[in-house]
Design a protein around this motif. Structure first.
Motif, PDB file in Angstrom:
ATOM      1  N   ILE A  39      40.852  48.677  29.286  1.00 47.08           N
ATOM      2  CA  ILE A  39      40.340  47.702  30.261  1.00 47.08           C
ATOM      3  C   ILE A  39      41.403  46.638  30.523  1.00 47.08           C
ATOM      4  O   ILE A  39      41.674  46.286  31.674  1.00 47.08           O
ATOM      5  N   ASP A  40      42.022  46.144  29.464  1.00 53.02           N
ATOM      6  CA  ASP A  40      43.059  45.130  29.608  1.00 53.02           C
ATOM      7  C   ASP A  40      44.249  45.675  30.401  1.00 53.02           C
ATOM      8  O   ASP A  40      44.762  45.005  31.302  1.00 53.02           O
ATOM      9  N   LEU A  41      44.676  46.887  30.090  1.00 48.79           N
ATOM     10  CA  LEU A  41      45.789  47.498  30.817  1.00 48.79           C
ATOM     11  C   LEU A  41      45.448  47.646  32.297  1.00 48.79           C
ATOM     12  O   LEU A  41      46.267  47.351  33.170  1.00 48.79           O
ATOM     13  N   GLY A  42      44.228  48.071  32.584  1.00 50.20           N
ATOM     14  CA  GLY A  42      43.796  48.205  33.971  1.00 50.20           C
ATOM     15  C   GLY A  42      43.831  46.882  34.717  1.00 50.20           C
ATOM     16  O   GLY A  42      44.177  46.824  35.899  1.00 50.20           O
ATOM     17  N   ARG A  43      43.491  45.813  34.031  1.00 54.97           N
ATOM     18  CA  ARG A  43      43.549  44.488  34.661  1.00 54.97           C
ATOM     19  C   ARG A  43      44.981  44.091  34.979  1.00 54.97           C
ATOM     20  O   ARG A  43      45.253  43.510  36.023  1.00 54.97           O
ATOM     21  N   TRP A  44      45.915  44.396  34.072  1.00 58.90           N
ATOM     22  CA  TRP A  44      47.328  44.098  34.348  1.00 58.90           C
ATOM     23  C   TRP A  44      47.823  44.936  35.517  1.00 58.90           C
ATOM     24  O   TRP A  44      48.481  44.424  36.427  1.00 58.90           O
ATOM     25  N   LEU A  45      47.510  46.228  35.496  1.00 62.81           N
ATOM     26  CA  LEU A  45      47.992  47.116  36.554  1.00 62.81           C
ATOM     27  C   LEU A  45      47.345  46.809  37.899  1.00 62.81           C
ATOM     28  O   LEU A  45      47.951  47.024  38.944  1.00 62.81           O
TER      29      LEU A  45
END
Length: 72
Positions: A39-45
């Motif tokens: 979820i965190d990675l998706g927010r960055w991307l």
């Protein structure tokens, strides 16, 4: 006489997961699960997280050496 107890990093409680607030696990630190890490990675991307910096108008870049060669 008291014995000294050596503490390790494993003794220190981990901070809560920044996504859901559950206790973090060492395997997925600082998250509680791979799901929260994703979820965190998706927010960055998805550019939902932004690191503040100077406005683009304020930024000035020196000319690159290959730019100088093109103008001649």
């Amino acid at each position: 006489m008291s014995q000294s107890v050596k503490r390790t990093a494993a003794d220190k409680p981990l901070a809560p997961c920044p996504i859901c607030g559950k206790p973090a696990r060492t395997e997925t630190k600082p998250f509680c699960s791979p799901r929260c890490a994703d979820i965190d990675l998706g927010r960055w991307l998805g550019e939902r997280y932004v690191i503040p910096g100077p406005e683009e108008e304020e930024m000035s870049y020196p000319p690159r050496s290959d730019d100088e060669n093109r103008s001649r």
